[in-house]
Write a protein that holds these residues in place. Sequence first.
Motif, PDB file in Angstrom:
ATOM      1  N   LYS A  44       0.827  -1.204   0.000  1.00  0.00           N
ATOM      2  CA  LYS A  44       0.000   0.000   0.000  1.00  0.00           C
ATOM      3  C   LYS A  44       0.863   1.256   0.000  1.00  0.00           C
ATOM      4  O   LYS A  44       0.586   2.216  -0.747  1.00  0.00           O
ATOM      5  CB  LYS A  44      -0.926   0.003   1.218  1.00  0.00           C
ATOM      6  N   VAL A  45       1.912   1.280   0.827  1.00  0.00           N
ATOM      7  CA  VAL A  45       2.810   2.434   0.858  1.00  0.00           C
ATOM      8  C   VAL A  45       3.481   2.608  -0.505  1.00  0.00           C
ATOM      9  O   VAL A  45       3.627   3.728  -1.004  1.00  0.00           O
ATOM     10  CB  VAL A  45       3.861   2.267   1.972  1.00  0.00           C
ATOM     11  N   MET A  46       3.861   1.499  -1.110  1.00  0.00           N
ATOM     12  CA  MET A  46       4.481   1.542  -2.443  1.00  0.00           C
ATOM     13  C   MET A  46       3.536   2.186  -3.458  1.00  0.00           C
ATOM     14  O   MET A  46       3.936   3.079  -4.224  1.00  0.00           O
ATOM     15  CB  MET A  46       4.839   0.131  -2.891  1.00  0.00           C
ATOM     16  N   SER A  47       2.291   1.761  -3.464  1.00  0.00           N
ATOM     17  CA  SER A  47       1.342   2.294  -4.446  1.00  0.00           C
ATOM     18  C   SER A  47       1.072   3.782  -4.213  1.00  0.00           C
ATOM     19  O   SER A  47       0.873   4.551  -5.175  1.00  0.00           O
ATOM     20  CB  SER A  47       0.021   1.511  -4.387  1.00  0.00           C
ATOM     21  N   GLU A  48       1.072   4.203  -2.929  1.00  0.00           N
ATOM     22  CA  GLU A  48       0.845   5.617  -2.630  1.00  0.00           C
ATOM     23  C   GLU A  48       2.037   6.470  -3.081  1.00  0.00           C
ATOM     24  O   GLU A  48       1.868   7.563  -3.645  1.00  0.00           O
ATOM     25  CB  GLU A  48       0.611   5.814  -1.122  1.00  0.00           C
ATOM     26  N   LEU A  49       3.265   5.971  -2.854  1.00  0.00           N
ATOM     27  CA  LEU A  49       4.456   6.738  -3.215  1.00  0.00           C
ATOM     28  C   LEU A  49       4.736   6.718  -4.713  1.00  0.00           C
ATOM     29  O   LEU A  49       5.400   7.619  -5.240  1.00  0.00           O
ATOM     30  CB  LEU A  49       5.670   6.198  -2.450  1.00  0.00           C
ATOM     31  N   GLU A  50       4.240   5.696  -5.421  1.00  0.00           N
ATOM     32  CA  GLU A  50       4.457   5.626  -6.873  1.00  0.00           C
ATOM     33  C   GLU A  50       3.803   6.795  -7.604  1.00  0.00           C
ATOM     34  O   GLU A  50       4.219   7.150  -8.703  1.00  0.00           O
ATOM     35  CB  GLU A  50       3.908   4.301  -7.415  1.00  0.00           C
ATOM     36  N   ARG A  51       2.792   7.396  -6.979  1.00  0.00           N
ATOM     37  CA  ARG A  51       2.107   8.516  -7.621  1.00  0.00           C
ATOM     38  C   ARG A  51       3.011   9.738  -7.756  1.00  0.00           C
ATOM     39  O   ARG A  51       2.841  10.558  -8.675  1.00  0.00           O
ATOM     40  CB  ARG A  51       0.858   8.895  -6.814  1.00  0.00           C
ATOM     41  N   THR A  52       3.945   9.881  -6.821  1.00  0.00           N
ATOM     42  CA  THR A  52       4.807  11.069  -6.833  1.00  0.00           C
ATOM     43  C   THR A  52       6.272  10.736  -7.109  1.00  0.00           C
ATOM     44  O   THR A  52       7.099  11.647  -7.195  1.00  0.00           O
ATOM     45  CB  THR A  52       4.723  11.791  -5.474  1.00  0.00           C
ATOM     46  N   ASN A  53       6.563   9.447  -7.279  1.00  0.00           N
ATOM     47  CA  ASN A  53       7.965   9.060  -7.496  1.00  0.00           C
ATOM     48  C   ASN A  53       8.030   7.963  -8.555  1.00  0.00           C
ATOM     49  O   ASN A  53       7.765   6.788  -8.273  1.00  0.00           O
ATOM     50  CB  ASN A  53       8.590   8.564  -6.193  1.00  0.00           C
ATOM     51  N   GLN A  54       8.382   8.349  -9.773  1.00  0.00           N
ATOM     52  CA  GLN A  54       8.422   7.399 -10.884  1.00  0.00           C
ATOM     53  C   GLN A  54       9.575   6.399 -10.737  1.00  0.00           C
ATOM     54  O   GLN A  54       9.564   5.339 -11.357  1.00  0.00           O
ATOM     55  CB  GLN A  54       8.553   8.160 -12.208  1.00  0.00           C
ATOM     56  N   GLY A  55      10.554   6.736  -9.930  1.00  0.00           N
ATOM     57  CA  GLY A  55      11.678   5.829  -9.754  1.00  0.00           C
ATOM     58  C   GLY A  55      11.288   4.486  -9.174  1.00  0.00           C
ATOM     59  O   GLY A  55      11.951   3.468  -9.417  1.00  0.00           O
ATOM     60  N   LEU A  56      10.174   4.464  -8.424  1.00  0.00           N
ATOM     61  CA  LEU A  56       9.690   3.198  -7.875  1.00  0.00           C
ATOM     62  C   LEU A  56       9.169   2.285  -8.982  1.00  0.00           C
ATOM     63  O   LEU A  56       9.216   1.056  -8.869  1.00  0.00           O
ATOM     64  CB  LEU A  56       8.588   3.463  -6.834  1.00  0.00           C
TER      65      LEU A  56
END
Length: 209
Positions: free
Chosen positions: A117-129
């Motif tokens: 869930k944290v990964m999916s939330e941070l992927e919105r603002t960080n394309q590096g993920l």
Amino acid sequence: IRESVSASGVLELLEPDNEAVRRDSVLRYLFDPQAAEEKRIFGHDVFTNRNLTFEPNLNIATPENYLLGPGDEVFIDMWGDSELNVRQVISPDGRIIIPKVGPVMLAGLTVKNATHKVMSELERTNQGLNTGNVSLDVSVGKIRNIQVNVMGEVRTPGTYTMPSLATLFHALYLAGGVTDLGSLRSIKVYRAGRRVADVDVYDYILSGK
């Protein structure tokens, strides 16, 4: 108390004539250590053994199936092209605040699902993920305490505070173990009013299960 075999072959107990002698005989029978030893129920002393505390090991990695809840400390570490370090305790309403993302609900999720869930939330603002240029890890620091009600035929019924990684065996140990009237064959565990387990302690004593 004297024993005698009657003419019919039945063993009879003959009371002494002296009242003091009779009372002394009864007291010796009731408080004889050997008689008390014979009355002990197999396995009931496992929770009174000072060498066994059943305390959880808190110096190990938190299992992936551990359910997060209010009071758990969560570590979020991101490294690579972008870096982020978050150390937060899950609030009473079950959330943490991630910078530039906002509140994220984690209570009720396993560590594994919380990572996704944290990964999916941070992927919105960080394309590096998405490209693999940024790595992410979610772990648990200090775990919360929980309250457990231990009721029934235990030596000290009541409410006990223990680490959330504690087991049924630790709860029974804190409650002093099962009384002579209780049974080790069926220890019932209830959560939110619903029975989730029925444990036979002899499975542990006899086979280590």
